[in-house]
Design a protein around this motif. Sequence first.
Motif, PDB file in Angstrom:
ATOM      1  N   ASP A  30       0.431  -1.308   0.041  1.00 41.89           N
ATOM      2  CA  ASP A  30      -0.254   0.194  -0.139  1.00 41.89           C
ATOM      3  C   ASP A  30       1.163   1.169   0.031  1.00 41.89           C
ATOM      4  O   ASP A  30       0.944   2.353  -0.629  1.00 41.89           O
ATOM      5  N   HIS A  31       1.754   1.591   0.845  1.00 41.31           N
ATOM      6  CA  HIS A  31       2.535   2.584   0.785  1.00 41.31           C
ATOM      7  C   HIS A  31       2.998   2.933  -0.326  1.00 41.31           C
ATOM      8  O   HIS A  31       3.580   3.848  -1.109  1.00 41.31           O
ATOM      9  N   LYS A  32       3.989   1.892  -0.773  1.00 39.96           N
ATOM     10  CA  LYS A  32       4.441   1.547  -2.571  1.00 39.96           C
ATOM     11  C   LYS A  32       3.422   2.330  -3.387  1.00 39.96           C
ATOM     12  O   LYS A  32       3.927   3.574  -4.096  1.00 39.96           O
ATOM     13  N   HIS A  33       2.824   2.064  -3.067  1.00 37.71           N
ATOM     14  CA  HIS A  33       1.312   2.338  -4.511  1.00 37.71           C
ATOM     15  C   HIS A  33       1.019   3.335  -4.240  1.00 37.71           C
ATOM     16  O   HIS A  33       1.080   4.462  -5.475  1.00 37.71           O
ATOM     17  N   GLY A  34       0.527   4.402  -2.975  1.00 37.13           N
ATOM     18  CA  GLY A  34      -0.495   5.291  -2.988  1.00 37.13           C
ATOM     19  C   GLY A  34      -0.129   5.939  -1.547  1.00 37.13           C
ATOM     20  O   GLY A  34      -0.449   7.447  -1.268  1.00 37.13           O
ATOM     21  N   ASP A  35       0.284   6.169  -0.466  1.00 36.74           N
ATOM     22  CA  ASP A  35       0.584   6.611   0.576  1.00 36.74           C
ATOM     23  C   ASP A  35       1.312   7.856   0.239  1.00 36.74           C
ATOM     24  O   ASP A  35       0.151   9.165   0.751  1.00 36.74           O
ATOM     25  N   HIS A  36       2.409   8.645  -0.334  1.00 35.51           N
ATOM     26  CA  HIS A  36       3.125   9.916  -0.948  1.00 35.51           C
ATOM     27  C   HIS A  36       1.834  11.233  -1.044  1.00 35.51           C
ATOM     28  O   HIS A  36       1.186  12.027  -0.247  1.00 35.51           O
ATOM     29  N   ASP A  37       0.931  10.253  -2.065  1.00 35.12           N
ATOM     30  CA  ASP A  37      -0.482  11.106  -2.576  1.00 35.12           C
ATOM     31  C   ASP A  37      -1.419  11.292  -1.339  1.00 35.12           C
ATOM     32  O   ASP A  37      -2.021  12.402  -0.814  1.00 35.12           O
ATOM     33  N   HIS A  38      -1.756  10.225  -0.701  1.00 34.95           N
ATOM     34  CA  HIS A  38      -2.923  10.266   0.508  1.00 34.95           C
ATOM     35  C   HIS A  38      -2.556  11.096   1.190  1.00 34.95           C
ATOM     36  O   HIS A  38      -3.419  11.708   1.752  1.00 34.95           O
ATOM     37  N   ALA A  39      -1.260  11.019   2.014  1.00 33.35           N
ATOM     38  CA  ALA A  39      -0.925  11.453   2.452  1.00 33.35           C
ATOM     39  C   ALA A  39      -0.991  13.243   2.599  1.00 33.35           C
ATOM     40  O   ALA A  39      -1.023  13.978   3.354  1.00 33.35           O
ATOM     41  N   HIS A  40      -0.501  14.068   1.787  1.00 26.58           N
ATOM     42  CA  HIS A  40      -0.933  15.311   0.828  1.00 26.58           C
ATOM     43  C   HIS A  40      -2.210  15.710   0.852  1.00 26.58           C
ATOM     44  O   HIS A  40      -2.340  16.184   0.815  1.00 26.58           O
ATOM     45  N   ALA A  41      -2.808  14.559   0.227  1.00 23.91           N
ATOM     46  CA  ALA A  41      -4.640  15.480   0.295  1.00 23.91           C
ATOM     47  C   ALA A  41      -5.041  15.501   1.440  1.00 23.91           C
ATOM     48  O   ALA A  41      -6.038  16.194   1.271  1.00 23.91           O
ATOM     49  N   HIS A  42      -3.835  15.249   2.859  1.00 24.93           N
ATOM     50  CA  HIS A  42      -5.148  15.161   3.785  1.00 24.93           C
ATOM     51  C   HIS A  42      -4.098  16.852   4.932  1.00 24.93           C
ATOM     52  O   HIS A  42      -4.544  17.101   5.726  1.00 24.93           O
ATOM     53  N   MET A  43      -2.969  17.182   4.012  1.00 27.27           N
ATOM     54  CA  MET A  43      -2.852  18.272   4.636  1.00 27.27           C
ATOM     55  C   MET A  43      -3.519  19.478   4.235  1.00 27.27           C
ATOM     56  O   MET A  43      -3.734  19.834   3.203  1.00 27.27           O
ATOM     57  N   PRO A  44      -3.386  20.245   5.124  1.00 24.15           N
ATOM     58  CA  PRO A  44      -4.235  21.912   4.980  1.00 24.15           C
ATOM     59  C   PRO A  44      -3.798  22.661   4.542  1.00 24.15           C
ATOM     60  O   PRO A  44      -2.325  22.490   4.180  1.00 24.15           O
ATOM     61  N   THR A  45      -3.909  23.338   2.864  1.00 27.72           N
ATOM     62  CA  THR A  45      -3.326  24.537   2.063  1.00 27.72           C
ATOM     63  C   THR A  45      -4.085  25.304   2.245  1.00 27.72           C
ATOM     64  O   THR A  45      -3.563  26.724   1.567  1.00 27.72           O
ATOM     65  N   GLU A  46      -5.165  25.494   2.761  1.00 25.11           N
ATOM     66  CA  GLU A  46      -5.733  26.813   3.337  1.00 25.11           C
ATOM     67  C   GLU A  46      -6.084  27.428   5.063  1.00 25.11           C
ATOM     68  O   GLU A  46      -6.673  26.264   5.156  1.00 25.11           O
ATOM     69  N   GLY A  47      -5.395  28.399   5.306  1.00 22.14           N
ATOM     70  CA  GLY A  47      -6.252  28.764   6.458  1.00 22.14           C
ATOM     71  C   GLY A  47      -6.765  29.975   6.525  1.00 22.14           C
ATOM     72  O   GLY A  47      -6.713  31.413   6.171  1.00 22.14           O
ATOM     73  N   VAL A  48      -7.992  30.194   7.593  1.00 26.92           N
ATOM     74  CA  VAL A  48      -8.878  31.236   7.475  1.00 26.92           C
ATOM     75  C   VAL A  48      -8.638  32.003   9.026  1.00 26.92           C
ATOM     76  O   VAL A  48      -8.993  30.542   9.625  1.00 26.92           O
ATOM     77  N   VAL A  49      -8.451  32.948   9.482  1.00 30.05           N
ATOM     78  CA  VAL A  49      -8.607  33.785  10.214  1.00 30.05           C
ATOM     79  C   VAL A  49      -9.407  34.476  10.485  1.00 30.05           C
ATOM     80  O   VAL A  49     -10.024  35.640  10.244  1.00 30.05           O
ATOM     81  N   ILE A  50     -10.071  35.098  11.537  1.00 30.02           N
ATOM     82  CA  ILE A  50     -11.322  36.155  11.828  1.00 30.02           C
ATOM     83  C   ILE A  50     -10.752  36.675  13.185  1.00 30.02           C
ATOM     84  O   ILE A  50     -10.782  35.857  14.171  1.00 30.02           O
ATOM     85  N   LEU A  51     -10.321  37.546  13.083  1.00 31.98           N
ATOM     86  CA  LEU A  51      -9.933  38.958  13.544  1.00 31.98           C
ATOM     87  C   LEU A  51     -11.286  39.292  14.981  1.00 31.98           C
ATOM     88  O   LEU A  51     -12.046  39.997  14.551  1.00 31.98           O
ATOM     89  N   ARG A  52     -11.019  39.213  16.149  1.00 37.46           N
ATOM     90  CA  ARG A  52     -12.120  39.691  16.909  1.00 37.46           C
ATOM     91  C   ARG A  52     -10.384  40.680  17.679  1.00 37.46           C
ATOM     92  O   ARG A  52     -10.005  40.297  18.371  1.00 37.46           O
ATOM     93  N   SER A  53     -11.669  42.167  18.748  1.00 34.96           N
ATOM     94  CA  SER A  53     -10.715  42.867  19.484  1.00 34.96           C
ATOM     95  C   SER A  53     -10.829  42.376  20.503  1.00 34.96           C
ATOM     96  O   SER A  53     -11.997  41.510  21.045  1.00 34.96           O
ATOM     97  N   THR A  54      -9.803  42.867  21.087  1.00 38.15           N
ATOM     98  CA  THR A  54      -9.434  42.433  22.720  1.00 38.15           C
ATOM     99  C   THR A  54     -10.558  43.514  23.260  1.00 38.15           C
ATOM    100  O   THR A  54     -11.137  44.372  22.728  1.00 38.15           O
ATOM    101  N   LYS A  55     -10.789  43.360  24.368  1.00 34.40           N
ATOM    102  CA  LYS A  55     -11.111  43.955  25.447  1.00 34.40           C
ATOM    103  C   LYS A  55     -11.133  45.672  25.330  1.00 34.40           C
ATOM    104  O   LYS A  55     -10.149  46.200  25.237  1.00 34.40           O
ATOM    105  N   GLY A  56     -11.675  46.863  25.060  1.00 38.98           N
ATOM    106  CA  GLY A  56     -11.523  48.072  25.189  1.00 38.98           C
ATOM    107  C   GLY A  56     -11.427  48.512  24.125  1.00 38.98           C
ATOM    108  O   GLY A  56     -10.792  49.783  23.874  1.00 38.98           O
ATOM    109  N   ASN A  57     -11.536  47.738  23.182  1.00 40.49           N
ATOM    110  CA  ASN A  57     -11.610  48.308  21.299  1.00 40.49           C
ATOM    111  C   ASN A  57     -12.351  47.735  20.313  1.00 40.49           C
ATOM    112  O   ASN A  57     -12.777  46.892  20.735  1.00 40.49           O
ATOM    113  N   LYS A  58     -11.768  47.776  18.689  1.00 42.34           N
ATOM    114  CA  LYS A  58     -13.226  47.369  18.557  1.00 42.34           C
ATOM    115  C   LYS A  58     -12.518  46.909  16.655  1.00 42.34           C
ATOM    116  O   LYS A  58     -13.096  46.795  15.886  1.00 42.34           O
TER     117      LYS A  58
END
Length: 195
Positions: A30-58
């Motif tokens: 299994d490893h020889k035939h498919g493991d490389h692509d399989h591992a990469h398929a599960h790596m996140p390639t895009e992240g997202v951040v919603i920034l919110r204010s700390t107390k006392g600012n906007k």
Amino acid sequence: MLKKMTTLGMTFCALVGMSLISTSAHAADDHKHGDHDHAHAHMPTEGVVILRSTKGNKVRGRLVLKQVKSGVRVTGRVNNLTPGEHGFHIHEFGDLRATDGKSAGGHFNPDGHDHGSPDAEHRHAGDLGNITADSEGVAKVDILQKGLKLHFVIGRSIVVHAGKDDLKSQPSGDAGPRVAVGVIGIAQMKKPAKK
Ligand code: CU
Ligand code: ZN
């Protein structure tokens, strides 16, 4: 009787042994035939951040982190800042429990380097430098952080500071209080519309 049991035991062992061999051979195959692509398929390639204010600012904002060949590209915008430069970093923890943002910890620094400029050879991996807000308090962000791997920072946070990162003071550039924080989450990749 004893002799018969021993023979059975040996037969049993031989059977188990054979099945172990065939299982491991299968796994190796299994490893020889498919493991490389399989591992990469599960790596996140895009992240997202919603920034919110700390107390006392906007301060608020929204960022996208994309894995590219040379590193991670951070784009987006931050609103309601004071005009001018603001320290901008990846911090170690995605922990937003403290209302002043301190539970995000220090700068993400897996290599044990000193704080520095994003261009420096040795710096914290999370040293993104500064973002600059215009007279309306809006900062447009487009930073390529070279050498960074997105999967190492998912679950950590991005912090915006009240002041400018001088890119040399230790341990964090003397950028002042934290005005906004957000966790780096895995983005839902947009699928093509159906029909
Ligand atoms: Cu910071
Ligand atoms: Zn730093």
